[in-house]
Design an enzyme around this catalytic site. Structure first.
Site, PDB file in Angstrom:
ATOM      1  NE  ARG A   1      -0.478   0.087   4.777  1.00 55.57           N
ATOM      2  CZ  ARG A   1      -0.801   0.565   6.144  1.00 55.57           C
ATOM      3  NH1 ARG A   1      -1.736   1.754   6.002  1.00 55.57           N
ATOM      4  NH2 ARG A   1      -0.240   0.517   7.181  1.00 55.57           N
TER       5      ARG A   1
ATOM      6  CD  GLU B   1     -16.526   2.887   1.135  1.00 55.85           C
ATOM      7  OE1 GLU B   1     -15.905   3.060   1.879  1.00 55.85           O
ATOM      8  OE2 GLU B   1     -17.896   2.912   0.884  1.00 55.85           O
TER       9      GLU B   1
ATOM     10  CG  PHE C   1     -14.772  -0.452   2.563  1.00 52.85           C
ATOM     11  CD1 PHE C   1     -15.603  -1.452   3.250  1.00 52.85           C
ATOM     12  CD2 PHE C   1     -13.940   0.163   3.163  1.00 52.85           C
ATOM     13  CE1 PHE C   1     -15.587  -1.559   4.581  1.00 52.85           C
ATOM     14  CE2 PHE C   1     -13.688   0.060   4.438  1.00 52.85           C
ATOM     15  CZ  PHE C   1     -14.574  -0.718   5.392  1.00 52.85           C
TER      16      PHE C   1
ATOM     17  CG  HIS D   1      -5.719  -1.788   4.503  1.00 57.23           C
ATOM     18  ND1 HIS D   1      -5.501  -0.801   3.844  1.00 57.23           N
ATOM     19  CD2 HIS D   1      -5.557  -1.553   5.758  1.00 57.23           C
ATOM     20  CE1 HIS D   1      -4.725   0.041   4.704  1.00 57.23           C
ATOM     21  NE2 HIS D   1      -4.788  -0.200   5.926  1.00 57.23           N
TER      22      HIS D   1
ATOM     23  CG  ASP E   1      -8.710  -3.208  10.956  1.00 56.86           C
ATOM     24  OD1 ASP E   1      -8.248  -2.664  12.270  1.00 56.86           O
ATOM     25  OD2 ASP E   1      -8.405  -2.576   9.969  1.00 56.86           O
TER      26      ASP E   1
ATOM     27  NE  ARG F   1      -3.201  -2.417   9.275  1.00 58.56           N
ATOM     28  CZ  ARG F   1      -3.932  -2.518  10.485  1.00 58.56           C
ATOM     29  NH1 ARG F   1      -4.736  -3.573  10.390  1.00 58.56           N
ATOM     30  NH2 ARG F   1      -3.854  -1.496  11.331  1.00 58.56           N
TER      31      ARG F   1
END
Length: 312
Positions: free
Chosen positions: A10, A58, A83, A109, A117, A167
């Site tokens: 990322r 999104e 998303f 991610h 998460d 990530r």
């Protein structure tokens, strides 16, 4: 022995966008209130007039990107993979894929290495979803070098792209002078005659390490890095299967519909050989440190080695 450099892809995404932005004024970046996490904030700092924060919307962001593409701009729409591929699937399908617009989806991610998460954010289905969209190019880079090359190639190639980034900081394994990135072409990282390991994304470095562990047991494993899931390098996959007779796929994604599915589809008609898919086995992830989750799901070097040994 010097420590291996590790960089999250990322981060590579954000840096690549900023570098390309210096050369191309038609490159614009959209984000859904996650510029700090997706690292598009790097581009925003350099080119604030070409960065659009669409807020936590999104689906709307993808539709805006589609509209911008019709004006000749090259939009990179960025958010978490869950998303992008999940929440905005309909917009990607109907507003980007169907009219074949020049929109690049930067999905960060991805996979279980989102870590703490938890399952709601650990997208292990995105490649499967994106593979079903006609004309969609899907790239899942293994390290910093490959991620930057993928972003550049996506900008230079017309049509919809899904770029998958992680990530977790991962080892830089492609920092050699002869490295060449080409869309749709896999890379042989290690030659071998007994079996083939085909890996993509985060676990590629672990697959190479697992091959070295197998070598210590007298098992000679060929290792292929498949950065482009679609279009798949059928020629290389078939040649490797014919050469070694056994194939193992490794991915930080569900074993359904991702790299493993693509390889099985390729080989079922052209060269039917035993294929073992190593990945997330039709289950949800859970909260925990990313490195520990890779171990839990057998996607670290020891886990890959163990699964291959047991299968043999």
């Amino acid at each position: 022995m010097s420590e291996v450099k590790k960089i999250a892809t990322r981060e590579s995404y954000g840096n690549a966008l900023a570098e390309l932005g210096k050369e191309h004024e038609n490159l614009v970046v959209l984000d859904a209130d996650l510029a700090g996490a997706t690292k598009t904030g790097i581009f925003k700092k350099a080119f604030p007039d070409r960065h659009i924060d669409c807020g936590i919307a999104e689906a709307n962001m993808v539709t805006i990107a589609a509209g911008l593409a019709t004006t000749g701009l090259v939009p990179f729409a960025s958010t978490f993979a869950m998303f992008a591929a999940g929440r905005a699937f309909e917009q990607i399908r109907n507003s980007v894929g169907y009219p074949a617009l020049n929109v690049k989806i930067g999905a960060t991610h991805a996979g279980i290495t989102v870590g703490e998460d938890g399952a709601t954010h650990q997208c292990n289905e995105d490649i499967a979803l994106m593979r079903t969209i006609p004309g969609m190019t899907i790239i899942n880079p293994s390290d910093d070098v490959e991620a930057k090359a993928a972003v550049k190639a996506a900008y230079e190639t017309d049509g919809p792209f899904y770029l998958r980034f992680g990530r977790l900081a991962v080892p830089v394994i492609n920092d050699n002078a002869d490295y060449k990135f080409e869309i749709g072409k896999g890379i042989v990282l290690r030659e071998g005659k007994d079996l083939t390991i085909i890996a993509s994304g985060v676990p590629v470095a672990a697959a190479v390490e697992a091959a070295e562990m197998l070598a210590a047991d007298g098992i000679d494993a060929k290792v292929i890095n498949i950065h482009t899931i679609k279009p798949l390098d059928d020629e290389l996959v078939i040649a490797a299967a014919k050469e070694t007779g056994k194939v193992f796929t490794v991915e930080e994604h569900s074993i359904i519909g991702g790299l493993g599915g693509a390889v099985c589809e390729c080989l079922s008609g052209a060269c039917p050989v035993p294929v073992k898919r190593i990945g997330v086995n039709d289950c949800y992830g859970y909260s925990g440190p990313a490195v520990k989750l890779l171990e839990e799901y057998g996607l670290d070097a020891k886990g890959i080695y163990k699964t291959i040994k047991e299968s043999l």
